[in-house]
Design an enzyme around this catalytic site. Structure first.
Site, short mmCIF file in Angstrom:
data_model
loop_
_atom_site.label_atom_id
_atom_site.label_comp_id
_atom_site.label_asym_id
_atom_site.label_seq_id
_atom_site.Cartn_x
_atom_site.Cartn_y
_atom_site.Cartn_z
NE ARG A 104 -3.87 -2.37 1.24
CZ ARG A 104 -4.85 -2.61 2.09
NH1 ARG A 104 -5.22 -1.67 2.96
NH2 ARG A 104 -5.49 -3.76 2.07
NE ARG A 145 -3.17 6.16 9.10
CZ ARG A 145 -4.37 5.85 8.59
NH1 ARG A 145 -4.43 5.20 7.45
NH2 ARG A 145 -5.48 6.19 9.20
CD GLU A 161 -10.32 -0.54 8.64
OE1 GLU A 161 -10.42 -1.33 7.70
OE2 GLU A 161 -10.21 0.70 8.49
CB SER A 187 -13.28 -3.81 6.30
OG SER A 187 -12.47 -4.13 5.18
NE ARG A 247 -4.13 -0.65 10.15
CZ ARG A 247 -4.96 0.23 9.62
NH1 ARG A 247 -6.27 0.12 9.84
NH2 ARG A 247 -4.51 1.23 8.89
#
Length: 497
Positions: free
Chosen positions: A313, A327, A402, A405, A443
């Site tokens: 990413r 991140r 988060e 998802s 995470r």
């Protein structure tokens, strides 16, 4: 409307004509769609988009490049005119066939054919061909204009999705107890550095910012989390899969991602050498590519796939959390992906609920305190019809973060990537697709390290992972493995005796 067979060559020539522009070396430019180029070059089937199913109100509520006026222009302007042009082409093509048949009939009539009639037919034939030539060029231009816009439209929106930005997310459930400490909890990076299992400092000259190393128990934790998630899903009947990390931009666009956005969320490989290859930010893209331009049997649905992959990413918002694992540019993730039928319309909703239940099962067995969110319209991206996020409590950060998802994309991806299934009557229909994060390692490490820390810097290993890690508690080493001897130190470099 399908192209008449006799016009196929002309339409291929019109479609092959250069349109828009590409930067030097094949870079991206305005008005470019890699999926449309993929289709135009005959590499994939033409997307079957249902733009009329989307309302202007839905479009206005979503976050994306287009607004309600764009939808009106697409449907009432471009698409309507394209239908008129194709109908006229079909009529003129039929007339051209009749004219040709009349000319042939006159040519075989002995001993002479009526010259005025013959001349009139030939003149009409030339006129029809010129009209067709102009209409075919207009059709190609309209077709491109339609797809360049329509491919940027979002999916429809579930009627129960909250309206607005992320602040409007609806908390559906809170699970577990928030950990309580009799000391000020440390962040995961401080804990990881103390345990010598995470390294993120002095890496800019090695691997750039937002990179990291996991070593020792840190690496074992990553492998344990992957194994834990994979084993659980395999027992649930998931099909294991490995996928390419490099994929064509067309597949990204078919999934609803925008590799040509500025700034791009996707790493594009040097276009001077590889014109259209990108690094995948999720194995969802690779799995969707596996099913692209293929059909499955109704009796084999739903198909559940699990894949562990490295995700890349760009993290374009570089000002947010530059340190730590929240991140980063590269991480490992176990992904769930499902393909369902659309016989009743409820199949993908049922699989979405199943994926959410599996996520909760994984996180609960790891002892996390988390909450489930129904995400609002501006957080759905382009492909999602409905999306649930799970946020875990991260004491070192002092807030929820988060960790997963799961999204129901209905037929949005399948209409772009031509993912089909054979229904009960043997007819091909567009499938529905569902995706969800089973375990995003970086995470998860944040939540596990910060929630299980002890006063002295040691960290408890969740019981579910202890057999895979081989330790119940992560302890500080007697001495760090490395000692920095580079130039950026107080005394100016390595000391030479």
């Amino acid at each position: 409307m399908a192209a008449p067979r006799t016009l196929a060559a002309a339409r291929r020539a019109a479609a092959a004509a250069p349109r828009g522009w590409r930067g030097a070396g094949g870079g991206t430019g305005p008005g470019r769609s890699r999926l449309y180029e993929h289709v135009r070059e005959g590499l994939s089937a033409r997307p079957q988009l249902e733009v009329s199913a989307l309302s202007e109100q839905e479009l206005e509520r979503r976050r994306g490049p287009l607004r309600g006026g764009d939808l009106r222009e697409i449907v009432s302007g471009t698409w309507s005119r394209l239908g008129e042009v194709r109908a006229t082409i079909a009529r003129l093509e039929a007339e051209k066939g009749r004219v040709a048949q009349g000319v042939r009939a006159l040519m075989v009539r002995p001993p002479h054919h009526p010259l005025p009639v013959y001349a009139a037919l030939r003149a009409r034939g030339r006129q029809v061909r010129l009209q067709l030539q102009a209409l075919v060029a207009e059709e190609a231009a309209l077709d491109e204009r339609f797809y360049l816009k329509a491919l940027q439209l979002p999916n429809r929106t579930h009627p129960e999705a909250p309206v607005g930005d992320e602040s409007q997310a609806r908390v559906l459930e809170v699970v577990g107890e928030k950990p309580v400490f009799d000391f000020k909890p440390k962040g995961h990076l401080e804990l990881g550095e103390g345990l010598d299992i995470i390294r993120q400092r002095r890496l800019s000259h090695i691997s750039g910012h937002r990179s990291y190393y996991l070593c020792g128990a840190g690496a074992l934790l990553q492998h344990a989390l992957v194994r834990f998630a994979m084993d659980k899903l395999l027992l649930k009947g998931f099909l294991p899969m490995t996928v390419p990390d490099l994929l064509r931009g067309a597949v990204f666009e078919g999934c609803g991602m925008q590799p040509n956005a500025t700034p791009s969320p996707v790493y594009n490989i040097d276009p001077s050498r590889f014109e259209d290859l990108c690094l995948a930010g999720t194995s969802e893209v690779g799995i969707a590519g596996y099913f692209m331009d293929h059909a499955v049997r109704l009796e084999d649905l739903p198909i559940r796939v699990v894949c562990s992959s490295t995700c890349y990413r760009t993290e374009t918002d570089t000002g947010r959390e530059p340190w730590g694992l929240y991140r980063v540019h590269q991480f490992t993730k176990v992904e769930m992906f499902g393909v369902t039928a659309a016989e009743s319309g409820d199949e993908s909703e049922a699989l979405l609920a199943e994926f959410l239940a599996l996520q909760k099962e994984i996180f609960s067995e790891l002892g996390l305190h988390y909450r489930v969110l129904d995400m609002p319209t501006q957080e759905l991206g382009l492909p999602a019809y409905r999306k649930f996020d799970i946020e875990a409590w991260m004491p070192g950060r002092g807030k929820y973060g988060e960790i997963s998802s799961t999204s129901n994309c209905t037929d949005y991806q399948s209409r772009r990537l031509n993912i089909m299934y054979s229904d009960g009557a043997g007819q091909l229909r567009h499938a529905h697709t569902v995706n969800g994060t089973a375990c995003a390692i970086s995470r998860m490490l944040i939540a596990l390290l910060e929630c299980n820390q002890l006063r002295d810097g040691r960290v408890r290993v969740p019981p579910a992972l202890q057999p895979l890690v081989g330790q119940a508690v992560l302890t500080r080493p007697t001495a760090p493995l490395l000692r920095y001897i580079g130039p950026n130190q107080p005394r100016g470099g390595r000391e030479v005796p």
